[in-house]
Scaffold this motif. Structure first.
Motif, PDB file in Angstrom:
ATOM      1  N   GLN A   1     -47.591  64.129 -19.301  1.00 53.10           N
ATOM      2  CA  GLN A   1     -47.645  62.840 -19.266  1.00 53.10           C
ATOM      3  C   GLN A   1     -49.296  62.540 -19.684  1.00 53.10           C
ATOM      4  O   GLN A   1     -50.143  63.297 -19.003  1.00 53.10           O
ATOM      5  CB  GLN A   1     -47.295  62.172 -18.267  1.00 53.10           C
ATOM      6  CG  GLN A   1     -47.433  60.554 -18.096  1.00 53.10           C
ATOM      7  CD  GLN A   1     -46.978  59.910 -16.823  1.00 53.10           C
ATOM      8  OE1 GLN A   1     -46.502  60.433 -16.062  1.00 53.10           O
ATOM      9  NE2 GLN A   1     -47.204  58.637 -16.843  1.00 53.10           N
ATOM     10  N   SER A   2     -49.584  61.880 -20.804  1.00 53.09           N
ATOM     11  CA  SER A   2     -51.183  61.706 -21.070  1.00 53.09           C
ATOM     12  C   SER A   2     -51.740  61.124 -20.044  1.00 53.09           C
ATOM     13  O   SER A   2     -51.551  60.201 -19.587  1.00 53.09           O
ATOM     14  CB  SER A   2     -51.190  61.069 -22.456  1.00 53.09           C
ATOM     15  OG  SER A   2     -50.462  61.677 -23.369  1.00 53.09           O
ATOM     16  N   PRO A   3     -52.977  61.809 -19.447  1.00 59.47           N
ATOM     17  CA  PRO A   3     -53.866  60.951 -18.436  1.00 59.47           C
ATOM     18  C   PRO A   3     -54.357  59.882 -18.864  1.00 59.47           C
ATOM     19  O   PRO A   3     -54.627  59.921 -20.130  1.00 59.47           O
ATOM     20  CB  PRO A   3     -54.801  62.252 -18.226  1.00 59.47           C
ATOM     21  CG  PRO A   3     -54.124  63.543 -18.904  1.00 59.47           C
ATOM     22  CD  PRO A   3     -53.229  63.396 -19.995  1.00 59.47           C
ATOM     23  N   LEU A   4     -54.573  58.855 -17.993  1.00 63.32           N
ATOM     24  CA  LEU A   4     -55.089  57.738 -18.438  1.00 63.32           C
ATOM     25  C   LEU A   4     -56.699  57.713 -18.249  1.00 63.32           C
ATOM     26  O   LEU A   4     -57.176  58.175 -17.125  1.00 63.32           O
ATOM     27  CB  LEU A   4     -54.474  56.617 -17.520  1.00 63.32           C
ATOM     28  CG  LEU A   4     -55.158  55.248 -17.698  1.00 63.32           C
ATOM     29  CD1 LEU A   4     -55.220  54.722 -19.291  1.00 63.32           C
ATOM     30  CD2 LEU A   4     -54.661  54.166 -16.568  1.00 63.32           C
ATOM     31  N   ILE A   5     -57.328  57.582 -19.296  1.00 61.02           N
ATOM     32  CA  ILE A   5     -58.981  57.483 -19.294  1.00 61.02           C
ATOM     33  C   ILE A   5     -59.169  55.953 -19.089  1.00 61.02           C
ATOM     34  O   ILE A   5     -58.882  55.300 -20.330  1.00 61.02           O
ATOM     35  CB  ILE A   5     -59.493  58.296 -20.420  1.00 61.02           C
ATOM     36  CG1 ILE A   5     -58.472  59.585 -20.610  1.00 61.02           C
ATOM     37  CG2 ILE A   5     -61.112  58.332 -20.207  1.00 61.02           C
ATOM     38  CD1 ILE A   5     -58.726  60.561 -19.316  1.00 61.02           C
ATOM     39  N   CYS A   6     -60.087  55.508 -18.224  1.00 56.86           N
ATOM     40  CA  CYS A   6     -60.727  54.147 -18.352  1.00 56.86           C
ATOM     41  C   CYS A   6     -62.033  54.128 -18.742  1.00 56.86           C
ATOM     42  O   CYS A   6     -62.779  55.010 -18.208  1.00 56.86           O
ATOM     43  CB  CYS A   6     -60.411  53.526 -17.150  1.00 56.86           C
ATOM     44  SG  CYS A   6     -58.686  53.102 -16.491  1.00 56.86           S
ATOM     45  N   VAL A   7     -62.265  53.140 -19.630  1.00 55.58           N
ATOM     46  CA  VAL A   7     -63.832  53.168 -20.031  1.00 55.58           C
ATOM     47  C   VAL A   7     -64.232  51.768 -19.396  1.00 55.58           C
ATOM     48  O   VAL A   7     -63.722  50.594 -19.881  1.00 55.58           O
ATOM     49  CB  VAL A   7     -63.906  53.207 -21.516  1.00 55.58           C
ATOM     50  CG1 VAL A   7     -65.430  52.972 -22.173  1.00 55.58           C
ATOM     51  CG2 VAL A   7     -63.458  54.541 -22.089  1.00 55.58           C
TER      52      VAL A   7
ATOM     53  N   ARG B   1     -57.902  58.556 -27.659  1.00 55.79           N
ATOM     54  CA  ARG B   1     -56.777  58.528 -28.146  1.00 55.79           C
ATOM     55  C   ARG B   1     -56.238  59.439 -29.398  1.00 55.79           C
ATOM     56  O   ARG B   1     -55.184  60.055 -29.337  1.00 55.79           O
ATOM     57  CB  ARG B   1     -56.456  57.156 -28.738  1.00 55.79           C
ATOM     58  CG  ARG B   1     -56.406  56.076 -27.579  1.00 55.79           C
ATOM     59  CD  ARG B   1     -56.077  54.778 -28.311  1.00 55.79           C
ATOM     60  NE  ARG B   1     -56.366  53.466 -27.454  1.00 55.79           N
ATOM     61  CZ  ARG B   1     -55.372  53.162 -26.459  1.00 55.79           C
ATOM     62  NH1 ARG B   1     -54.230  53.644 -26.333  1.00 55.79           N
ATOM     63  NH2 ARG B   1     -55.919  52.308 -25.720  1.00 55.79           N
ATOM     64  N   SER B   2     -57.428  59.762 -30.106  1.00 58.20           N
ATOM     65  CA  SER B   2     -56.832  60.969 -31.059  1.00 58.20           C
ATOM     66  C   SER B   2     -56.598  62.332 -30.566  1.00 58.20           C
ATOM     67  O   SER B   2     -55.952  63.185 -31.356  1.00 58.20           O
ATOM     68  CB  SER B   2     -58.140  60.972 -32.133  1.00 58.20           C
ATOM     69  OG  SER B   2     -59.193  61.531 -31.419  1.00 58.20           O
TER      70      SER B   2
END
Length: 228
Positions: A9-15, A31-32
């Motif tokens: 499951q793709s980790p969530l990165i917040c900016v 995202r790329s």
């Protein structure tokens, strides 16, 4: 460029950055290579979202208009938020860098920064977060196993962890040694341990280790058999 993270499951990165162009470029970059990304113009937007607990990394600009990224970092630390933070800034301020790192930031990157430097910092943050979540899951699993024990099995566990032998435990609990062995076997099976050393470690984690206290010769002196 770094390869896509190999996770189910793709980790969530917040900016969090008040510059829309920065938010857009970071989102596209992350995202790329396979990360999930959510962007926010300020700390309040981030806190109002459902991403705080889910995020594996927070990329936080120090200068956010009227807001201060370092102060927000400190607020997150004070509130026991465990999200790994990468701080970015348009100014290479050494005192701020030191302050940020002391407060637990994974990295401090001055703008403009190389993509590889950011991706390496994000990978480190995600790795830290995964270890933290794994530890939390393990701790929860241990707690659930302990909750399956009967009150008597918990007593036996504490005494075994304290180093008492079966006959000493029998004396302490006014049980027969056979009954203690039964409780001990059930406890070991439920706690899923293979050695006393492992049991001691789990007992310490749970805070249930009893202080050793044995009869002088560790042998019951009462007449007849102790009650079951």
């Amino acid at each position: 460029m770094s390869k896509s993270p190999n996770l189910s499951q793709s980790p969530l990165i917040c900016v969090v950055d008040d510059d829309e162009d920065v938010r857009s470029s970071l989102s596209s970059l992350l995202r790329s290579i396979g990360y999930a990304v959510k962007t926010f113009a300020g700390p309040l937007d981030f806190l109002a979202s459902d991403a705080v607990d889910a995020a594996s990394c927070l990329i936080l600009d120090i200068q956010l208009g009227e807001a201060d990224g370092l102060e927000f970092q400190q607020e997150l630390v004070t509130s026991d938020a465990s999200i790994p933070i990468i701080l970015i800034s348009g100014h290479g301020d050494i005192p701020k860098t030191v302050r940020a790192m002391k407060a637990g930031a994974v990295n401090f990157l001055p703008k403009p920064f190389e993509e590889e430097a950011l991706l390496a910092a994000v990978a480190e943050a995600v790795s830290r977060d995964q270890r933290r979540r794994n530890d939390a899951h393990r701790d929860e699993s241990i707690r659930l196993r302990y909750e399956q024990l009967t009150p008597r099995e918990r007593e036996v566990m504490a005494l075994v962890a304290a180093g008492l032998m079966n006959k000493q435990i029998a004396w302490r609990l006014s049980l027969s040694e056979i009954t203690v062995k039964i409780h001990r076997g059930n406890m070991i099976r439920k706690m899923q341990v293979k050695s006393v050393a492992e049991l001691v470690r789990l007992a310490d984690q749970l805070g249930v280790r009893a202080a050793p206290e044995t009869h002088p010769d560790a042998t019951p002196s009462r007449q007849g058999n102790p009650p079951l």
